[in-house]
Design an enzyme around this catalytic site. Structure first.
Site, PDB file in Angstrom:
ATOM      1  N   GLU A 269      13.754   4.131   5.451  1.00 50.09           N
ATOM      2  CA  GLU A 269      12.673   4.157   4.462  1.00 50.09           C
ATOM      3  C   GLU A 269      12.934   2.965   3.558  1.00 50.09           C
ATOM      4  O   GLU A 269      13.778   3.008   2.670  1.00 50.09           O
ATOM      5  CB  GLU A 269      12.711   5.495   3.711  1.00 50.09           C
ATOM      6  CG  GLU A 269      11.412   5.825   3.042  1.00 50.09           C
ATOM      7  CD  GLU A 269      11.474   5.550   1.571  1.00 50.09           C
ATOM      8  OE1 GLU A 269      10.932   4.501   1.179  1.00 50.09           O
ATOM      9  OE2 GLU A 269      12.060   6.337   0.829  1.00 50.09           O
ATOM     10  N   CYS A 303       9.831   2.498  -4.469  1.00 48.54           N
ATOM     11  CA  CYS A 303       9.377   1.812  -3.247  1.00 48.54           C
ATOM     12  C   CYS A 303       7.873   1.995  -3.116  1.00 48.54           C
ATOM     13  O   CYS A 303       7.214   1.232  -2.417  1.00 48.54           O
ATOM     14  CB  CYS A 303      10.135   2.302  -2.033  1.00 48.54           C
ATOM     15  SG  CYS A 303      10.047   4.047  -1.841  1.00 48.54           S
TER      16      CYS A 303
HETATM   17  C1  UN1 Z   1      11.232   5.873  -3.499  1.00 42.04           C
HETATM   18  O1  UN1 Z   1      10.813   5.084  -4.344  1.00 42.04           O
HETATM   19  O2  UN1 Z   1      12.195   5.557  -2.743  1.00 42.04           O
HETATM   20  O3  UN1 Z   1       6.170   8.915  -3.963  1.00 42.04           O
HETATM   21  C2  UN1 Z   1      10.740   7.253  -3.340  1.00 42.04           C
HETATM   22  C3  UN1 Z   1       6.925   8.666  -4.900  1.00 42.04           C
HETATM   23  C4  UN1 Z   1       8.165   9.514  -5.046  1.00 42.04           C
HETATM   24  C5  UN1 Z   1       9.247   9.047  -4.150  1.00 42.04           C
HETATM   25  C6  UN1 Z   1       9.535   7.581  -4.172  1.00 42.04           C
HETATM   26  N1  UN1 Z   1       7.829  10.884  -4.722  1.00 42.04           N
HETATM   27  O4  UN1 Z   1       6.730   7.763  -5.689  1.00 42.04           O
END
Ligand code: UN1
Length: 517
Positions: A269, A303
Site C-alpha cells: 500500500e 497516502c
Molecule cells: C494512509 O494514509 O496510509 O482513508 C492510510 C484514509 C484513512 C487511512 C489512510 N482511513 O485516509
C-alpha cells in the site's frame, strides 16, 4: 517531559498505557529486550524527547522468529471464532484506552487529537470487523466431474506475517493487518516506523496484556524496532511467508523485489497522487470542505491526501476563490489543542521536502496562490510547522507527478467533457484514491465506469481521504496493487487449498483418462 506535554496530559496518557519506563525494545515471549542502538522518540509538536527505544539486532530477530514460530503452532489450531474472541477483547481494550492512545498518536506523530482518536477508532472498527469475519472464513464448494466425489476449497493460515508500517498512521495500519491476520490464524511481527516507535510499544503492551489474560503466548504479536535494515531481516527471510508494507513507492519496489525473489507474498500500500474532479454540477460548499480536509488534514501526510483539484473552467474562479478563502481561516499549531486545524510535519526532512516542492513548483512554471513557508517563534520551536500552500499548475509538471508528503495543493483546469478531467486524474503513475464532486448522474457514473477512474478508491461527493475500514483499501499502478482492511482482503493472509474427496470404492481419473492395472 516538556511543559506542553504535561499541560495536555501526555504524562497521564503514557501512565494509562503502561509506558512509564523510557526504555523499550524488541518484544517477544512476554519480555522486552533489544540489544541494538537506541532510537529516540521525539515529538514534532514541541521537539521534546518522549522516550528511547532499543532496536533489534539480528540475534534479537532470531529470538523473535523462534517465539513467533512456536506461538503459531499453538494459535493455528485454536478455532477461528475463539481467535476472534481474543481480537474482541483487544478491541475492548482499545475502547478503554482510546483517549490515551489517541493522545500519544497525536503527540508522537503530530496529527490533530481528533485525528488521533479517529485512528484508534479505525483500530476498534477493524477489530469488530475481524470478530465477525472469524466466523466467515468461507471457501467455495464445487461439483466434481467424477461420480461419488466432492470438491471444496479451504483457507488455512500462512504462518508469520511481517508488517512494515509508516509514521503517518502509526497504529491503525498495523491493526488493519494484524486483526485480520490473527483471526486467519497467523502470527505477526511488526516493524513500526522508526519515527513513531513509542506508538508501536504502546500497542504491543495492550495486546500483550490481552494475550496474557488468555494464557496465550505473546509471540502471537511481536514487535521489532529500527530502520530499513530491520525491515530487511523480514523481507529476506523465508520463514516470513508474507510481508505487508505501507510507505513510499520507492520502499515498496525494494520490498516487492526482495520478497518476490524468494517467491514470498507481499501486500503493498504505497504512494498516492489523489485528485478531486470538480464539474460544473458540483456543490461548492461540499467541494471546499472535502478539498480542504483532504489537502491539509494530517498536514497532507496521508497516502489518501488530496494533492490535485481538477476544476472545470466554468467553475474554476469560483472554486479557486472559495478554497483560497478557506485556507485563510486555517489555524496552524499544537495539534493537541483542538482549536487548531493543522499540526506539524513529522520532522525536518519532511520540512525540507516541502520547501523543495514549493521551489520546484515555481521553477517549473506554477503560480503560487497561497504562499507556503516554515513558521517560527513561540509555539513553533520544533521547526516542523509549515503553512499549507496552493499553486496553479499543470499535470505534466514533474512536481505535480510526484507525491510530496506535505500540504501542497495543485489546482488544475479542464475544459469540455468529464472525460477530459478523468484523463488528467488518471495521468499520473499512482492510483490510490480519487473523487468527483457532481450532482450529475451521468458524470458520476462515467467516473465510476471501467472507462473512469483507474484508482483503487473512487468516491462521489466525498473527498479522497477518510476511507472506512469496511471496504478493501489500496490502489493500482505505483500504489502497489495491494488491498488491506475490509471486504475480502483477508484472503491474502491465508493459503488456499482445494480438496477432492472420493467416497466410492472406485478410483476414476479426472478428464476420463484410462489407466488400468
Ligand atoms: C494512509 O494514509 O496510509 O482513508 C492510510 C484514509 C484513512 C487511512 C489512510 N482511513 O485516509
Amino acid at each position: 517531559m516538556s511543559t506542553l506535554a504535561k499541560e495536555f496530559g501526555i504524562d497521564k496518557a503514557l501512565a494509562q498505557l503502561g509506558l512509564q519506563e523510557t526504555n523499550h525494545g524488541t518484544s517477544t515471549g512476554n519480555q522486552h529486550f533489544g540489544s541494538g542502538p537506541e532510537i529516540k522518540s521525539s515529538s514534532p509538536v514541541d521537539g521534546a524527547a518522549i522516550a528511547k527505544v532499543t532496536t533489534t539486532t539480528q540475534e534479537d530477530y532470531e529470538k523473535v522468529i523462534a517465539s513467533a514460530k512456536a506461538a503459531f503452532m499453538e494459535w493455528r489450531v485454536i478455532p477461528a471464532p475463539q481467535r476472534g474472541e481474543v481480537v474482541r477483547q483487544f478491541g475492548e481494550e482499545l475502547r478503554r484506552l482510546k483517549e490515551p492512545l489517541g493522545k500519544l498518536v497525536s503527540y508522537e506523530m503530530g496529527k490533530s487529537y481528533q485525528e488521533g482518536l479517529g485512528e484508534v477508532q479505525e483500530m476498534i472498527d477493524i477489530c469488530d470487523f475481524a470478530v465477525g469475519l472469524s466466523r466467515q472464513l468461507h471457501g467455495l464448494t464445487m461439483h466434481s466431474e467424477r461420480p461419488g466425489h466432492r470438491m471444496y476449497e479451504q483457507y488455512h493460515p500462512l504462518g508469520i506475517v511481517g508488517i512494515i508500517s509508516a509514521f503517518n498512521f502509526p497504529v491503525a495500519v498495523w491493526a488493519w493487518n494484524t486483526a485480520l491476520a490473527w483471526v486467519c490464524g497467523d502470527v505477526c511481527v511488526w516493524k513500526p516506523s522508526e519515527k513513531t516507535p513509542l506508538c508501536g510499544v504502546a500497542c504491543q503492551q495492550i495486546i500483550a496484556g490481552v494475550l496474557k489474560k488468555n494464557n496465550l503466548p505473546e509471540g502471537i504479536s511481536c514487535l521489532i524496532n529500527g530502520d530499513y535494515k530491520v525491515g530487511e531481516m523480514m523481507t529476506t527471510d523465508k520463514r516470513v511467508p508474507m510481508v505487508s508494507a505501507t510507505g513510499s513507492t520507492r520502499m515498496g519496489r525494494i520490498v516487492a523485489s526482495t520478497v518476490g525473489e524468494r517467491l514470498g507474498k507481499s501486500l503493498l500500500e504505497l504512494g498516492g497522487n489523489n485528485a478531486i474532479i470538480v464539474t460544473p454540477d458540483a456543490d461548492i460548499k461540499m467541494t471546499v470542505i472535502g478539498a480542504v480536509f483532504g489537502a491539509v488534514g494530517t498536514a497532507g501526510q496521508r497516502c489518501t491526501s488530496t494533492r490535485r483539484i481538477i476544476i472545470h473552467e466554468k467553475m474554476y474562479d469560483k472554486v479557486k476563490d472559495a478554497i483560497v478563502d478557506a485556507y485563510q481561516q486555517l489555524k496552524i499549531g499544537n495539534p493537541l489543542d483542538e482549536n487548531n486545524h493543522v499540526g506539524p510535519l513529522i520532522d525536518q526532512d519532511a520540512v525540507k521536502n516541502y520547501q523543495k516542492a514549493l521551489k520546484d513548483v515555481v521553477d517549473q512554471g506554477g503560480n503560487i496562490l497561497v504562499e507556503g513557508g516554515v513558521l517560527s517563534g513561540q509555539g513553533f520551536e520544533s521547526g516542523c510547522y509549515v503553512k499549507p500552500a496552493i499553486a496553479e499548475a499543470s499535470n505534466d509538471m514533474a512536481i505535480v507527478q510526484h507525491e510530496t508528503f506535505a500540504p501542497v495543493l495543485y489546482l488544475l483546469k479542464y475544459k469540455g467533457d468529464v472525460e477530459n478531467a478523468i484523463e488528467i486524474q488518471n495521468g499520473v503513475d499512482q492510483g490510490l484514491s480519487s473523487a468527483i464532486m457532481t450532482n450529475n448522474l451521468r458524470e458520476a457514473e462515467r467516473f465510476l465506469s471501467h472507462a473512469g477512474s483507474d484508482c483503487g478508491i473512487a468516491n462521489v461527493n466525498i473527498g479522497t481521504s477518510g476511507a472506512e475500514i469496511g471496504g478493501a483499501f489500496g490502489g493500482e499502478k505505483d500504489t502497489g496493487g495491494g488491498r488491506e482492511s475490509g471486504s475480502d482482503a483477508w484472503k491474502v493472509y491465508m493459503r488456499r487449498q482445494t480438496n477432492t474427496i472420493n467416497y466410492t470404492t472406485e478410483l476414476p481419473l479426472a478428464q476420463g483418462i484410462k489407466f488400468d492395472l
